[in-house]
Design a protein around this motif. Structure first.
Motif, PDB file in Angstrom:
ATOM      1  N   ARG A   1       0.825  -1.215   0.000  1.00  0.00           N
ATOM      2  CA  ARG A   1       0.000   0.000   0.000  1.00  0.00           C
ATOM      3  C   ARG A   1       0.852   1.254   0.000  1.00  0.00           C
ATOM      4  O   ARG A   1       0.474   2.273  -0.601  1.00  0.00           O
ATOM      5  CB  ARG A   1      -0.908  -0.011   1.225  1.00  0.00           C
ATOM      6  N   LEU A   2       2.010   1.190   0.656  1.00  0.00           N
ATOM      7  CA  LEU A   2       2.898   2.343   0.714  1.00  0.00           C
ATOM      8  C   LEU A   2       3.841   2.423  -0.481  1.00  0.00           C
ATOM      9  O   LEU A   2       4.671   3.330  -0.538  1.00  0.00           O
ATOM     10  CB  LEU A   2       3.699   2.305   2.018  1.00  0.00           C
TER      11      LEU A   2
ATOM     12  N   HIS B   1       6.226  -0.031  -2.071  1.00  0.00           N
ATOM     13  CA  HIS B   1       7.600  -0.534  -1.976  1.00  0.00           C
ATOM     14  C   HIS B   1       7.662  -1.932  -2.581  1.00  0.00           C
ATOM     15  O   HIS B   1       7.618  -2.939  -1.872  1.00  0.00           O
ATOM     16  CB  HIS B   1       8.065  -0.553  -0.519  1.00  0.00           C
ATOM     17  N   PRO B   2       7.777  -2.028  -3.910  1.00  0.00           N
ATOM     18  CA  PRO B   2       7.776  -3.350  -4.553  1.00  0.00           C
ATOM     19  C   PRO B   2       8.977  -4.213  -4.182  1.00  0.00           C
ATOM     20  O   PRO B   2       8.870  -5.433  -4.145  1.00  0.00           O
ATOM     21  CB  PRO B   2       7.767  -3.011  -6.048  1.00  0.00           C
ATOM     22  N   ILE B   3      10.127  -3.592  -3.916  1.00  0.00           N
ATOM     23  CA  ILE B   3      11.311  -4.389  -3.563  1.00  0.00           C
ATOM     24  C   ILE B   3      11.103  -5.074  -2.217  1.00  0.00           C
ATOM     25  O   ILE B   3      11.415  -6.258  -2.032  1.00  0.00           O
ATOM     26  CB  ILE B   3      12.567  -3.495  -3.543  1.00  0.00           C
ATOM     27  N   LEU B   4      10.543  -4.344  -1.237  1.00  0.00           N
ATOM     28  CA  LEU B   4      10.251  -4.950   0.059  1.00  0.00           C
ATOM     29  C   LEU B   4       9.166  -6.018  -0.074  1.00  0.00           C
ATOM     30  O   LEU B   4       9.218  -7.058   0.601  1.00  0.00           O
ATOM     31  CB  LEU B   4       9.812  -3.875   1.047  1.00  0.00           C
ATOM     32  N   ALA B   5       8.198  -5.772  -0.949  1.00  0.00           N
ATOM     33  CA  ALA B   5       7.146  -6.774  -1.155  1.00  0.00           C
ATOM     34  C   ALA B   5       7.731  -8.065  -1.709  1.00  0.00           C
ATOM     35  O   ALA B   5       7.388  -9.165  -1.265  1.00  0.00           O
ATOM     36  CB  ALA B   5       6.087  -6.215  -2.108  1.00  0.00           C
ATOM     37  N   ARG B   6       8.622  -7.940  -2.657  1.00  0.00           N
ATOM     38  CA  ARG B   6       9.259  -9.139  -3.229  1.00  0.00           C
ATOM     39  C   ARG B   6      10.105  -9.851  -2.178  1.00  0.00           C
ATOM     40  O   ARG B   6      10.104 -11.088  -2.094  1.00  0.00           O
ATOM     41  CB  ARG B   6      10.108  -8.724  -4.430  1.00  0.00           C
TER      42      ARG B   6
ATOM     43  N   VAL C   1       0.674  -7.940  -3.538  1.00  0.00           N
ATOM     44  CA  VAL C   1       1.783  -7.836  -4.492  1.00  0.00           C
ATOM     45  C   VAL C   1       1.249  -7.608  -5.907  1.00  0.00           C
ATOM     46  O   VAL C   1       1.790  -6.791  -6.659  1.00  0.00           O
ATOM     47  CB  VAL C   1       2.644  -9.105  -4.425  1.00  0.00           C
ATOM     48  N   LEU C   2       0.187  -8.304  -6.265  1.00  0.00           N
ATOM     49  CA  LEU C   2      -0.426  -8.065  -7.575  1.00  0.00           C
ATOM     50  C   LEU C   2      -0.978  -6.649  -7.660  1.00  0.00           C
ATOM     51  O   LEU C   2      -0.842  -5.982  -8.698  1.00  0.00           O
ATOM     52  CB  LEU C   2      -1.534  -9.088  -7.820  1.00  0.00           C
ATOM     53  N   GLY C   3      -1.601  -6.181  -6.580  1.00  0.00           N
ATOM     54  CA  GLY C   3      -2.123  -4.816  -6.601  1.00  0.00           C
ATOM     55  C   GLY C   3      -1.038  -3.773  -6.768  1.00  0.00           C
ATOM     56  O   GLY C   3      -1.214  -2.796  -7.517  1.00  0.00           O
ATOM     57  N   GLU C   4       0.094  -3.962  -6.105  1.00  0.00           N
ATOM     58  CA  GLU C   4       1.199  -3.013  -6.244  1.00  0.00           C
ATOM     59  C   GLU C   4       1.766  -3.037  -7.657  1.00  0.00           C
ATOM     60  O   GLU C   4       2.025  -1.985  -8.249  1.00  0.00           O
ATOM     61  CB  GLU C   4       2.290  -3.353  -5.222  1.00  0.00           C
TER      62      GLU C   4
ATOM     63  N   LYS D   1       2.040  -0.672 -13.004  1.00  0.00           N
ATOM     64  CA  LYS D   1       2.264  -1.360 -14.283  1.00  0.00           C
ATOM     65  C   LYS D   1       3.657  -1.982 -14.328  1.00  0.00           C
ATOM     66  O   LYS D   1       4.378  -1.911 -15.335  1.00  0.00           O
ATOM     67  CB  LYS D   1       2.061  -0.392 -15.457  1.00  0.00           C
ATOM     68  N   ASN D   2       4.013  -2.606 -13.197  1.00  0.00           N
ATOM     69  CA  ASN D   2       5.319  -3.249 -13.072  1.00  0.00           C
ATOM     70  C   ASN D   2       5.215  -4.674 -13.608  1.00  0.00           C
ATOM     71  O   ASN D   2       4.922  -5.621 -12.889  1.00  0.00           O
ATOM     72  CB  ASN D   2       5.753  -3.249 -11.600  1.00  0.00           C
ATOM     73  N   ARG D   3       5.466  -4.811 -14.921  1.00  0.00           N
ATOM     74  CA  ARG D   3       5.280  -6.099 -15.574  1.00  0.00           C
ATOM     75  C   ARG D   3       6.288  -7.129 -15.090  1.00  0.00           C
ATOM     76  O   ARG D   3       5.990  -8.320 -15.023  1.00  0.00           O
ATOM     77  CB  ARG D   3       5.403  -5.931 -17.089  1.00  0.00           C
ATOM     78  N   PHE D   4       7.465  -6.675 -14.701  1.00  0.00           N
ATOM     79  CA  PHE D   4       8.491  -7.617 -14.266  1.00  0.00           C
ATOM     80  C   PHE D   4       8.147  -8.203 -12.896  1.00  0.00           C
ATOM     81  O   PHE D   4       8.409  -9.377 -12.639  1.00  0.00           O
ATOM     82  CB  PHE D   4       9.855  -6.917 -14.242  1.00  0.00           C
ATOM     83  N   LEU D   5       7.549  -7.417 -12.017  1.00  0.00           N
ATOM     84  CA  LEU D   5       7.110  -7.955 -10.728  1.00  0.00           C
ATOM     85  C   LEU D   5       5.956  -8.935 -10.919  1.00  0.00           C
ATOM     86  O   LEU D   5       5.878  -9.964 -10.241  1.00  0.00           O
ATOM     87  CB  LEU D   5       6.699  -6.811  -9.795  1.00  0.00           C
TER      88      LEU D   5
END
Length: 649
Positions: free
Chosen positions: A386-387, A389-394, A445-448, A453-457
């Motif tokens: 929600r905040l 941070h895709p790297i932390l989510a991964r 994670v899908l929502g982030e 539009k982070n296709r790689f995540l």
């Protein structure tokens, strides 16, 4: 609900000079009806028999009182009790009733706690807002009748009414009753404050009109601050119940200073330095009392408290504090006390730090920690995503996957060990696992990734799902084979949980009792695994569709640049961004011919297609496959864009 700031000193044990907060009636009136509502008294409350105090009444009046007594003793329907009581008052006229009769009627004229809560749930489901307690007018009438007879209601009477208020979240009524009992010289006890806190904690979770939401939050905070000040002035210690209710209120109000102070006092956790116990408790563990007064020690830090801490810090939006608290509070730091030393040597003027005596017989205690469970990781991933941070989510999803694999292997080993020791394994001696992968960890994670539009995540997440499902299916096959015909598909370990919690444990114990251990139930475990498999498989279908749609839009966006003669980025190109031809771009991204080139359509449909009707928009990626359309003319396109240099001249 927006966060509001409350004074640092709202917590009694940490503040010794707090001014009493005055709450004007106009601050509360717009939101609560002037009424009284509550919850049942403790089992220790006893009321003398009403018949013993009726010797001065006439025979007819004694007979009427006996009818009321019989109705009270056989626990008749509350409306019948109230009808008999009202008729008796009209028959007696000016003759007063004994106090015991009023007290009995007070406790029998209202529906049960479960019925009151069910009535509130139905009211909210119908679209109406929370209202007063259904027996509010009866409570007020009985209290007035008690005073008219020359007696005064007791603290137990007021606590009963406060308990009824707490069941329906009647916060204004609880405050009015609290002020009234103080005005008559009664001293509140721990039950009084617990019931008031419950009314606030429940009311703040009920619907509030948007136009008055901000003012409502201010009112709740003012009431809570006033009650905390009174609790301090009366030297009433915290109990497990009041601590839990206080955390619920802070969770909704998002009061950061108050929450930090509560964590220091209640658990000995300094969130600014979570790897050490708070300094207030550094010298209290080896002491039993000071001047005859028992030394307060922090409450045990449990997994439930850890989840609440993660949820509040995530709501506050401080990612660094959130990550720091999770990393430290989920690990046992057994050697933390040995690292508390003075790094300055020599010189009397070097008075910095805290010197540690390595020969001391009372070392620093271990900092609080608690093992994480499924809810912990679900909350952590939800707040991190929600905040933004895709790297932390991964990272934390990878950590959850590894923990799930470790839990699966450990559970199999324990089961095999039991099977080797006993021909008939005893699963009830194996502790139930506290962690399992579920859809609630994947959805954020899908929502982030979809938001940015982070296709790689998205693609990385899609590559992890098959391994998750494979491990779960292996566990299902293992336990179905090992459990054999001895399993009882209908058994569930542990005590049955009630749908509605209507009782509060208001004992005087200031330390929580250890919850009973939950033992492994193979049938419950299998049902949980199968449910999670179905959820994740359904999630995987949705992920494939979103990934295909996102890939399609990226190709279309870059394709428009190519058609306009603009440059695009090729990662293998020495120049980086180059201008390419349309034919080369079609080959790179594997664009397919349009649907109308293969399928004959009517003239009407062709006209609608020319107008750009969204129903006929062709999709050239795996999104078509995910949506269930045939693949004959539309083979799926690889999710990877092939490496391609600049076109030859």
């Amino acid at each position: 609900m927006p966060a509001r700031r409350v004074s640092h000193a709202l917590l009694a044990p940490l503040a010794h000079s707090i001014k009493r907060t005055h709450i004007p009636r106009s601050c509360i009136r717009p939101f609560f009806a002037p009424a009284i509502a509550g919850i049942p008294l403790a089992a220790s409350t006893s009321i003398p028999s009403p018949v013993a105090s009726t010797s001065t009444l006439s025979h007819a009046h004694k007979s009427a009182i006996q009818d009321l007594t019989n109705a009270l003793e056989d626990r008749s329907y509350h409306s019948r009790v109230w009808a008999i009581y009202s008729n008796l008052l009209s028959t007696l006229g000016s003759e007063p009733l004994p106090l015991e009769i009023h007290q009995h009627v007070l406790r029998r004229c209202t529906p049960s706690l479960k019925d009151v809560r069910v009535s509130l749930v139905r009211r909210l489901a119908s679209g109406r807002g929370p209202g007063p307690h259904p027996s509010e007018a009866r409570f007020q009438t009985i209290m007035q009748n008690i005073r008219a007879s020359g007696a005064q209601p007791t603290l137990d009477d007021y606590n009963f009414v406060l308990q009824q208020f707490g069941m329906v979240g009647h916060a204004r009524g609880a405050v009015q009753v609290y002020k009234e009992l103080k005005s008559f010289g009664l001293v509140p006890d721990a039950q009084t404050f617990a019931f008031c806190f419950r009314a606030l904690a429940f009311r703040i979770t009920l619907p509030v009109r948007k136009a008055v939401r901000d003012d409502f939050a201010i009112q709740i905070q003012a009431i809570f601050n006033s009650l905390m000040n009174d609790m301090q002035s009366l030297n009433i210690p915290y109990t497990v119940t009041t601590l839990d209710l206080t955390l619920r209120i802070l969770k909704e109000t998002l009061d950061q200073p108050g929450f930090y102070s509560l964590m220091r006092w209640a658990y000995g956790i300094d969130l600014d330095n979570p790897d050490r116990i708070a300094l207030e408790y550094a010298d209290t563990y080896d002491k039993q009392s000071v001047d005859g007064t028992p030394v307060h020690r922090p409450f045990p830090f449990t997994t439930a408290a850890l989840n609440t801490t993660i949820d509040i810090l995530g709501g506050l939006g401080d990612v660094s504090k959130l990550v720091q608290a999770f990393e430290v509070l989920t690990q046992p730091l057994t050697q933390a006390g040995q690292q508390y030393f003075n790094s300055f040597e020599g010189g009397e003027d070097d008075d910095f730090g805290v010197s540690a005596d390595s020969t001391s017989s009372s070392p620093m205690p271990q900092p609080p920690w608690a093992p994480p469970n499924t809810t912990t990781y679900s909350m952590l991933l939800r707040h991190v995503c929600r905040l933004g941070h895709p790297i932390l989510a991964r990272h934390y999803l990878n950590q959850a996957i590894a923990l799930n694999r470790q839990t699966s292997e450990s559970l199999r080993q324990k089961w095999n060990l039991k099977a080797s020791l006993n021909k008939n394994p005893r699963p009830d001696k194996i502790l139930a696992p506290q962690f399992a992968l579920c859809r609630s960890m994947l959805t954020p994670v899908l929502g982030e990734s979809n938001k940015d539009k982070n296709r790689f995540l998205m693609h990385w997440l899609s590559t992890k799902i098959p391994a998750m499902i494979r491990i779960m299916k292996q566990d299902v096959a293992f336990f179905e084979l090992e459990s054999g015909p001895t399993s009882n598909s209908g058994s569930i370990s542990g005590n049955p949980s009630t749908v509605l919690s209507t009782e509060l444990d208001l004992g005087e114990a200031t330390t929580p009792q250890s919850p009973p251990p939950k033992y492994f139930d193979v049938n419950l475990h299998l049902r949980t695994l199968k449910r999670n498999i179905l959820d994740i498989e359904d999630f995987s279908k949705r992920l494939d569709f979103v990934l295909g749609r996102t890939t399609q839009r990226v190709k279309e966006r870059l394709g428009r640049r190519v058609w306009q003669g603009k440059d695009v980025f090729f990662r293998d190109s020495p120049k980086g961004r180059v201008v390419t031809t349309k034919e080369n771009w079609k080959e790179v991204v594997n664009f397919q011919p349009r649907k109308d080139d293969y399928v004959e359509v009517s003239q009407e449909d062709a006209n609608r297609m020319k107008r750009g009707h969204h129903q006929y928009r062709s999709m050239s990626t795996s999104a078509r496959v995910a949506s269930g359309e045939p693949r004959t003319l539309w083979p799926p396109i690889s999710r990877y864009i092939p490496r391609q240099g600049s076109p030859e001249p």
